[in-house]
Design a protein around this motif. Structure first.
Motif, PDB file in Angstrom:
ATOM      1  N   PHE A 214     -11.080 -27.273   3.317  1.00  7.94           N
ATOM      2  CA  PHE A 214     -10.912 -28.411   4.209  1.00  7.94           C
ATOM      3  C   PHE A 214     -11.480 -28.042   5.568  1.00  7.94           C
ATOM      4  N   ARG A 215     -12.119 -29.003   6.211  1.00 10.69           N
ATOM      5  CA  ARG A 215     -12.823 -28.702   7.447  1.00 10.69           C
ATOM      6  C   ARG A 215     -11.893 -28.354   8.600  1.00 10.69           C
ATOM      7  N   ASP A 216     -10.609 -28.721   8.489  1.00  5.02           N
ATOM      8  CA  ASP A 216      -9.655 -28.342   9.537  1.00  5.02           C
ATOM      9  C   ASP A 216      -8.779 -27.157   9.116  1.00  5.02           C
ATOM     10  N   VAL A 217      -9.157 -26.477   8.027  1.00  7.81           N
ATOM     11  CA  VAL A 217      -8.461 -25.255   7.595  1.00  7.81           C
ATOM     12  C   VAL A 217      -9.513 -24.166   7.428  1.00  7.81           C
TER      13      VAL A 217
ATOM     14  N   PRO B 289     -11.359 -20.380   7.367  1.00  6.49           N
ATOM     15  CA  PRO B 289     -10.929 -19.146   6.696  1.00  6.49           C
ATOM     16  C   PRO B 289      -9.951 -18.305   7.509  1.00  6.49           C
ATOM     17  N   ASN B 290     -10.028 -18.408   8.839  1.00 11.61           N
ATOM     18  CA  ASN B 290      -9.135 -17.598   9.665  1.00 11.61           C
ATOM     19  C   ASN B 290      -7.833 -18.313  10.024  1.00 11.61           C
ATOM     20  N   TYR B 291      -7.618 -19.499   9.465  1.00 12.89           N
ATOM     21  CA  TYR B 291      -6.366 -20.215   9.727  1.00 12.89           C
ATOM     22  C   TYR B 291      -5.234 -19.487   9.007  1.00 12.89           C
ATOM     23  N   TRP B 292      -4.082 -19.351   9.653  1.00 11.62           N
ATOM     24  CA  TRP B 292      -3.022 -18.486   9.133  1.00 11.62           C
ATOM     25  C   TRP B 292      -2.571 -18.867   7.722  1.00 11.62           C
ATOM     26  N   ALA B 293      -2.524 -20.163   7.395  1.00 14.65           N
ATOM     27  CA  ALA B 293      -2.009 -20.613   6.097  1.00 14.65           C
ATOM     28  C   ALA B 293      -3.119 -20.908   5.095  1.00 14.65           C
ATOM     29  N   GLN B 294      -4.360 -20.571   5.435  1.00 16.85           N
ATOM     30  CA  GLN B 294      -5.488 -20.918   4.571  1.00 16.85           C
ATOM     31  C   GLN B 294      -5.318 -20.431   3.126  1.00 16.85           C
ATOM     32  N   PRO B 295      -4.891 -19.184   2.891  1.00 24.29           N
ATOM     33  CA  PRO B 295      -4.782 -18.747   1.487  1.00 24.29           C
ATOM     34  C   PRO B 295      -3.712 -19.502   0.696  1.00 24.29           C
ATOM     35  N   PHE B 296      -2.610 -19.878   1.349  1.00 28.57           N
ATOM     36  CA  PHE B 296      -1.578 -20.651   0.664  1.00 28.57           C
ATOM     37  C   PHE B 296      -2.112 -22.032   0.281  1.00 28.57           C
ATOM     38  N   ILE B 297      -2.744 -22.683   1.251  1.00 30.69           N
ATOM     39  CA  ILE B 297      -3.256 -24.036   1.038  1.00 30.69           C
ATOM     40  C   ILE B 297      -4.354 -24.043  -0.010  1.00 30.69           C
TER      41      ILE B 297
ATOM     42  N   ASP C 194     -11.173 -37.944   4.323  1.00 25.03           N
ATOM     43  CA  ASP C 194     -12.134 -37.523   5.351  1.00 25.03           C
ATOM     44  C   ASP C 194     -12.405 -36.029   5.322  1.00 25.03           C
ATOM     45  N   GLY C 195     -11.893 -35.341   4.296  1.00 18.63           N
ATOM     46  CA  GLY C 195     -12.166 -33.914   4.153  1.00 18.63           C
ATOM     47  C   GLY C 195     -11.215 -33.020   4.924  1.00 18.63           C
ATOM     48  N   THR C 196     -10.152 -33.585   5.491  1.00 14.73           N
ATOM     49  CA  THR C 196      -9.175 -32.788   6.234  1.00 14.73           C
ATOM     50  C   THR C 196      -7.922 -32.567   5.406  1.00 14.73           C
ATOM     51  N   PHE C 197      -7.157 -31.581   5.813  1.00 14.87           N
ATOM     52  CA  PHE C 197      -5.856 -31.329   5.216  1.00 14.87           C
ATOM     53  C   PHE C 197      -4.724 -31.702   6.176  1.00 14.87           C
ATOM     54  N   ARG C 198      -5.027 -31.684   7.460  1.00 10.87           N
ATOM     55  CA  ARG C 198      -4.051 -31.964   8.508  1.00 10.87           C
ATOM     56  C   ARG C 198      -2.843 -31.017   8.410  1.00 10.87           C
ATOM     57  N   PRO C 199      -3.116 -29.724   8.514  1.00  9.12           N
ATOM     58  CA  PRO C 199      -2.070 -28.726   8.283  1.00  9.12           C
ATOM     59  C   PRO C 199      -0.921 -28.778   9.281  1.00  9.12           C
ATOM     60  N   GLU C 200      -1.180 -29.287  10.497  1.00  3.71           N
ATOM     61  CA  GLU C 200      -0.126 -29.327  11.509  1.00  3.71           C
ATOM     62  C   GLU C 200       0.705 -30.611  11.444  1.00  3.71           C
ATOM     63  N   GLN C 201       0.352 -31.512  10.566  1.00  4.62           N
ATOM     64  CA  GLN C 201       1.077 -32.782  10.453  1.00  4.62           C
ATOM     65  C   GLN C 201       2.441 -32.558   9.812  1.00  4.62           C
TER      66      GLN C 201
ATOM     67  N   ARG D 222       2.657 -29.472   7.174  1.00  7.51           N
ATOM     68  CA  ARG D 222       2.078 -29.370   5.832  1.00  7.51           C
ATOM     69  C   ARG D 222       1.695 -27.934   5.496  1.00  7.51           C
ATOM     70  N   ALA D 223       1.251 -27.189   6.498  1.00  5.31           N
ATOM     71  CA  ALA D 223       0.913 -25.785   6.269  1.00  5.31           C
ATOM     72  C   ALA D 223       2.163 -24.976   5.942  1.00  5.31           C
ATOM     73  N   GLU D 224       3.245 -25.210   6.670  1.00  3.00           N
ATOM     74  CA  GLU D 224       4.474 -24.464   6.424  1.00  3.00           C
ATOM     75  C   GLU D 224       5.070 -24.782   5.060  1.00  3.00           C
ATOM     76  N   ILE D 225       5.022 -26.052   4.671  1.00  2.00           N
ATOM     77  CA  ILE D 225       5.534 -26.427   3.357  1.00  2.00           C
ATOM     78  C   ILE D 225       4.684 -25.792   2.259  1.00  2.00           C
ATOM     79  N   ALA D 226       3.375 -25.772   2.447  1.00  2.00           N
ATOM     80  CA  ALA D 226       2.494 -25.133   1.464  1.00  2.00           C
ATOM     81  C   ALA D 226       2.853 -23.656   1.306  1.00  2.00           C
ATOM     82  N   ALA D 227       3.115 -22.983   2.424  1.00  2.00           N
ATOM     83  CA  ALA D 227       3.470 -21.561   2.361  1.00  2.00           C
ATOM     84  C   ALA D 227       4.801 -21.354   1.645  1.00  2.00           C
ATOM     85  N   LEU D 228       5.794 -22.196   1.940  1.00  2.00           N
ATOM     86  CA  LEU D 228       7.098 -22.083   1.278  1.00  2.00           C
ATOM     87  C   LEU D 228       6.988 -22.321  -0.224  1.00  2.00           C
ATOM     88  N   ILE D 229       6.247 -23.366  -0.606  1.00  4.99           N
ATOM     89  CA  ILE D 229       6.085 -23.680  -2.022  1.00  4.99           C
ATOM     90  C   ILE D 229       5.349 -22.541  -2.730  1.00  4.99           C
TER      91      ILE D 229
END
Length: 305
Positions: A39-42, A44-52, A66-73, A264-271
């Protein structure tokens, strides 16, 4: 002529409405579209990228058109129900006789089936007034509590389980097909995964292995500098998740921020970490920078069966 103009107006308005809806929600999980794993807003150096990325590869989460994940939403309660429903296929522990059990969730809502399923499987409950509050943001401690109540994480820990986490019946409930505007369709097949040979960087408290009977309060006080912010009734849930290496805290592994809306990033990491604890997905590589945000306890035995 008037009828023609009316039909033309309807024909134009329908696709316009669809575009507006698609712009507001993630891609339909059952759509015939290639799986998007980057995703263009995630970056490779984003902290939750491997989880997502790994959950996206399994069709458990997805991005927006639109190609985004919106990890901070912030994640809402209906979205959490949908993700849980697809990631964890637990047997129902209570039955909904017919229709929606919640006053504020209509049977026409896209989230009615996921919410019903998350309720029947014991993950989520109603508020005292009979509402579900589907559009209410989920706090981090609420997400952890939902996972504990649905998966009974406390079963392998010495901490007490709140009476509200116990199912009242063991009836098998009907399951409806789910069509949700959230990332998620494929259920992952259980994997037999070897335990990691070494514990990646994170939080380790050596005395955890020598004091297995320590209380839930002692556990959270050891691992979180903001333990006093955890609601009393959620302390056993947080302690259980901590002992199973499920909790992920960014940017400081020792700060839970329990009452803030979960992104969304935090939930992805927890899951993701919950699936790791169940042996259903591989742990992150040892050299992954994201490991530093996983709250780890020593002597933890991951279920790899």
């Amino acid at each position: 002529m008037t009828s023609f103009l009316r039909l033309f107006s309807v024909a134009v308005s329908v696709p316009t409405l669809c575009l507006a809806v698609n712009a507001a929600v993630p891609l339909l999980s059952h759509a015939q579209t290639p799986i998007q794993t980057t995703f263009r807003d995630v970056p490779p150096n984003y902290w939750a990228q491997p989880f997502i990325q790994r959950l996206a590869q399994k069709n458990i989460v997805a991005g927006y058109p639109d190609g985004t994940f919106r990890p901070e939403q912030a994640v809402q309660r209906d979205e959490l129900a949908a993700i849980i429903r697809q990631a964890f296929n637990q047997p129902p522990v209570r039955q909904i006789e017919s229709g929606s059990v919640f006053k504020d969730v209509s049977e026409q809502s896209w989230a009615e089936n996921p919410i019903e399923s998350a309720y029947q499987q014991g993950f989520m409950s109603a508020y005292p007034n009979g509402n579900f509050r589907p559009n209410q943001p989920v706090t981090k401690v609420e997400a952890i509590t939902a996972l504990n109540r649905g998966l009974d994480l406390t079963s392998d820990t010495p901490v007490a389980v709140s009476p509200t986490t116990q199912p009242t019946t063991q009836q098998r409930a009907r399951r409806k097909p789910v069509f949700v505007p959230i990332a998620i369709t494929s259920l992952m097949q259980p994997l037999i995964i070897p335990r990691a040979e070494a514990v990646p960087p994170g939080i380790t408290t050596p005395q955890e292995t020598t004091q297995p009977e320590r209380s839930a309060s002692a556990i959270v006080n050891d691992y979180y500098t903001d333990a006093d912010s955890i609601p009393q009734n959620a302390i056993p849930d947080v302690a259980a998740a901590t002992k199973q290496n499920i909790v992920v805290n960014y940017p400081n592994a020792r700060e839970l921020n329990p009452n803030q809306p979960a992104s969304r990033a935090e939930i992805a990491a927890l899951i993701y970490q919950t699936l790791v604890s169940q042996g259903r997905i591989e742990p992150l590589p040892e050299d992954s920078p994201a490991n530093q945000y996983i709250v780890r306890t020593s002597g933890n035995n991951q279920n790899t069966q």
